[in-house]
Design a protein around this motif. Structure first.
Motif, short mmCIF file in Angstrom:
data_model
loop_
_atom_site.label_atom_id
_atom_site.label_comp_id
_atom_site.label_asym_id
_atom_site.label_seq_id
_atom_site.Cartn_x
_atom_site.Cartn_y
_atom_site.Cartn_z
N LEU A 58 0.82 -1.21 0.00
CA LEU A 58 0.00 0.00 0.00
C LEU A 58 0.85 1.26 0.00
O LEU A 58 0.61 2.18 -0.78
CB LEU A 58 -0.93 0.01 1.22
CG LEU A 58 -2.03 -1.03 1.25
CD1 LEU A 58 -2.72 -1.01 2.60
CD2 LEU A 58 -3.02 -0.82 0.14
N HIS A 63 1.85 1.61 -3.81
CA HIS A 63 0.57 2.29 -4.03
C HIS A 63 -0.46 1.38 -4.70
O HIS A 63 -1.20 1.81 -5.58
CB HIS A 63 0.77 3.58 -4.84
CG HIS A 63 1.77 4.50 -4.23
ND1 HIS A 63 1.51 5.20 -3.08
CD2 HIS A 63 3.05 4.80 -4.57
CE1 HIS A 63 2.57 5.92 -2.75
NE2 HIS A 63 3.53 5.69 -3.64
N THR A 99 -3.83 -0.82 -5.16
CA THR A 99 -5.22 -0.68 -4.74
C THR A 99 -5.53 -1.81 -3.77
O THR A 99 -4.79 -2.80 -3.68
CB THR A 99 -6.16 -0.78 -5.95
OG1 THR A 99 -6.06 -2.10 -6.50
CG2 THR A 99 -5.84 0.26 -7.00
N ASP A 147 -5.80 -5.07 -5.76
CA ASP A 147 -4.51 -5.63 -6.14
C ASP A 147 -3.79 -6.23 -4.94
O ASP A 147 -3.14 -7.28 -5.03
CB ASP A 147 -3.62 -4.57 -6.79
CG ASP A 147 -4.09 -4.19 -8.19
OD1 ASP A 147 -4.87 -4.96 -8.80
OD2 ASP A 147 -3.69 -3.12 -8.67
N ASN A 148 -3.92 -5.58 -3.80
CA ASN A 148 -3.29 -6.09 -2.59
C ASN A 148 -3.94 -7.41 -2.16
O ASN A 148 -3.25 -8.32 -1.70
CB ASN A 148 -3.37 -5.05 -1.48
CG ASN A 148 -2.17 -5.10 -0.55
OD1 ASN A 148 -1.26 -5.90 -0.71
ND2 ASN A 148 -2.16 -4.24 0.43
#
Length: 102
Positions: free
Chosen positions: A55, A59, A61, A64-65
């Motif tokens: 995160l 960076h 989202t 995606d994480n």
């Protein structure tokens, strides 16, 4: 102890340090309440750090994480050593609990 381990020097004046300490402390105590072994506890804390770095540094989202979490947890409970991931010290039930927590 976690404050010392994380080398926080400005906890009383740094909101960032206070939030990070809370994040890791909450995760640590949850894992302790789950009766994780030392290696499981260490792996869980690594996972917390991995997701936070995704995160903050990459960076990513949330979606995606979560995909990265799925990749990290893939293969848990499988006997084929090529499919099992680095977190294979968790049982399937523990892995589900970790996912629910996160």
């Amino acid at each position: 102890k976690l404050e010392e381990f994380l080398n926080f020097k400005q906890l009383k004046t740094s909101l960032k340090e206070a939030i990070l300490l809370d994040y890791y402390t909450a995760g640590f105590w949850w894992a302790k309440e789950m009766n994780f072994s030392l290696i499981q506890l260490s792996g869980f804390m690594d996972l917390l750090n991995f997701l936070l770095e995704n995160l903050s540094d990459k960076h990513m989202t949330l979606g995606d994480n979560l995909k990265e979490l799925g990749k990290a947890m893939a293969g848990i409970g499988e006997t084929d050593s090529e499919r099992s991931g680095d977190l294979n010290f968790f049982s399937i039930e523990q892995a589900k609990a970790v996912i629910d927590y996160l």
